[in-house]
Motif scaffolding. Sequence first.
Motif, short mmCIF file in Angstrom:
data_model
loop_
_atom_site.label_atom_id
_atom_site.label_comp_id
_atom_site.label_asym_id
_atom_site.label_seq_id
_atom_site.Cartn_x
_atom_site.Cartn_y
_atom_site.Cartn_z
N GLY A 177 54.59 45.80 186.64
CA GLY A 177 53.90 46.97 187.18
C GLY A 177 53.79 46.90 188.68
O GLY A 177 52.71 47.06 189.24
N VAL A 178 54.92 46.67 189.34
CA VAL A 178 54.87 46.45 190.79
C VAL A 178 56.01 47.17 191.50
O VAL A 178 57.15 47.11 191.07
N SER A 179 55.67 47.86 192.57
CA SER A 179 56.67 48.34 193.52
C SER A 179 56.58 47.47 194.76
O SER A 179 55.48 47.04 195.13
N LEU A 180 57.69 47.24 195.40
CA LEU A 180 57.67 46.41 196.61
C LEU A 180 58.34 47.14 197.77
O LEU A 180 59.26 47.92 197.57
N GLY B 157 55.68 43.89 200.93
CA GLY B 157 54.42 44.57 200.68
C GLY B 157 54.40 44.99 199.23
O GLY B 157 55.36 45.58 198.75
N VAL B 158 53.34 44.69 198.50
CA VAL B 158 53.32 44.98 197.07
C VAL B 158 52.27 46.02 196.73
O VAL B 158 51.20 46.06 197.33
N ALA B 159 52.61 46.87 195.75
CA ALA B 159 51.63 47.82 195.23
C ALA B 159 51.71 47.78 193.71
O ALA B 159 52.81 47.84 193.15
N GLY B 160 50.58 47.63 193.06
CA GLY B 160 50.57 47.58 191.61
C GLY B 160 49.70 46.46 191.10
O GLY B 160 48.72 46.10 191.75
N LEU B 161 50.07 45.92 189.94
CA LEU B 161 49.28 44.84 189.37
C LEU B 161 49.43 43.57 190.20
O LEU B 161 50.53 43.06 190.37
N THR B 162 48.31 43.07 190.71
CA THR B 162 48.35 41.90 191.60
C THR B 162 48.93 40.67 190.89
O THR B 162 49.69 39.92 191.49
N ALA B 163 48.58 40.50 189.63
CA ALA B 163 49.06 39.32 188.91
C ALA B 163 50.58 39.36 188.76
O ALA B 163 51.26 38.34 188.95
N ASP B 164 51.12 40.53 188.42
CA ASP B 164 52.57 40.68 188.32
C ASP B 164 53.22 40.45 189.68
O ASP B 164 54.29 39.84 189.78
N ALA B 165 52.56 40.96 190.71
CA ALA B 165 53.10 40.84 192.06
C ALA B 165 53.20 39.37 192.47
O ALA B 165 54.20 38.96 193.05
N ASN B 166 52.18 38.59 192.13
CA ASN B 166 52.21 37.18 192.48
C ASN B 166 53.43 36.49 191.89
O ASN B 166 54.08 35.69 192.57
N SER B 167 53.73 36.79 190.65
CA SER B 167 54.87 36.14 190.03
C SER B 167 56.19 36.61 190.66
O SER B 167 57.12 35.82 190.81
N LEU B 168 56.24 37.89 191.06
CA LEU B 168 57.46 38.37 191.74
C LEU B 168 57.61 37.76 193.12
O LEU B 168 58.72 37.43 193.54
N VAL B 169 56.50 37.61 193.83
CA VAL B 169 56.55 37.00 195.17
C VAL B 169 57.04 35.57 195.06
O VAL B 169 57.89 35.11 195.83
#
Lengths: 262, 194
Positions: free
Chosen positions: A139-142, A83-95
């Motif tokens: 900018g992402v917490s998971l 589950g990700v919270a923060g910048l969606t674009a950053d989250a996509n790359s982390l996922v």
Amino acid sequence: MARRYDSRTTIFSPEGRLYQIEYAMEAISHAGTVLGVLATDGVVLAAEKKVTGKLLDLSSAKDGGYGGSGEKLYLLNSNVIGGVAGLTADANSLVNFARSAAQRHLLTYNEDIPVELLAQRLCDMKQGYTQFGGLRPFGVSLLYAGYDPHYQFQLYHSDPSGNYSGWKATCIGANNGTAQSLLKQEYKDDIGVKEAIGLVLRTMSKTMDSTTLGSEKLEFAVLTVDPETNKPKAKIYRPAEIDALLLSEGLTKKEDDAEMKS
Amino acid sequence: MENSFALVGKGYLIVAADTTAARSIVKMKSDQDKIKALSPHLLMTYSGEPGDTLQFAEFVERNIRLYQIRNLYPLRPSAAASWIRRSLAESLRSRHPYSVNLLLGGYDIASDDPHLYWIDYLGTLSEVPFAAHGYGAYFALSLLDRYHDPNATLEEGLATLKRCIDEVSKRLVVSPDKYKVKVVDKDGIRDVEL
């Protein structure tokens, strides 16, 4: 003068702080809430969607994929939901990175990656971005809801600094303080997955800004173990399934139902 | 010639390997331990080209130890087997491939059961209830087919192993005389005298 120590990630302020990391965490505390609860026989995740609206095309979320709307909850591996919270674009790359790391582990060791190991892989990368010059931290917490044979069901949280920790119940994003104190009051150590679902939905409905809970504002996922195959079963709910679940938990308002039918 | 045997029973795994170190037709010594303890619950026998065997076994040993230090848990037997198989498969396709045959067995603490894997220098991997390498395999496998019982106690398992060793000693022209036997179960690894 205040700008002297926050334009680059790699520079400590005289008080020994890294401002960019703190700003990243601040950004996350305005993002949509993600909430996780660890039960004896499963893990439950719920997330508040921020990008909504009548004109938003959600047809891809309804038909394809693993469920969810592709904004907050992702299947990272067959045994881990993120589950990700923060910048969606950053989250996509982390996922994307998490999925690669999980598959790499599967290729070399022929087993699902242990949950904590996956969290570590991501945190190693996040930490790197707090140290090397000219880079902005993620900018992402998971939240990681997962299962492995070493420690069974687990729930982890990682933040932009690269720290991670294991939790029984936790919350990231907007209003996480309120949610966490609610969870602290209501959480019991022997909670089952059924009660955990109720707890998550109730806490979500109290912390979300909107008054009514519905699939257009909510993402929901449960990780259990299939009793027949003994393998982890990750289920990310589709919009229709979320509405059905809310109805069975008695969390949708009656007049809303009438409105929807008419 | 080199022989190694292994079999799984109820909650344990027995591994045996001969102790001869030979060069050409000469026996150099007869008390060499060819079973490596890779982790508190993981055993590996190695046979094949002398030199290659030790080099590869130590390479595996150090890498498995490194994983255990770096990460939170030791590798499970199945994961270790997959990693070793891949190492051999990559080596086979290099300019100087290792010529090593292995039996890898261990007790999986996560799932509470023993596992045994048969691995050869070509990168073949298969999980088996009993296994053997070397000329002794031609005698031992048929015996194990007949006498192996996955629910046998440790004493019965050791008796089955003794049958194999005795048959090889009786019928094989170049049979080794001494064997090292190790057992791994939930409490870890220990040596056993036959």
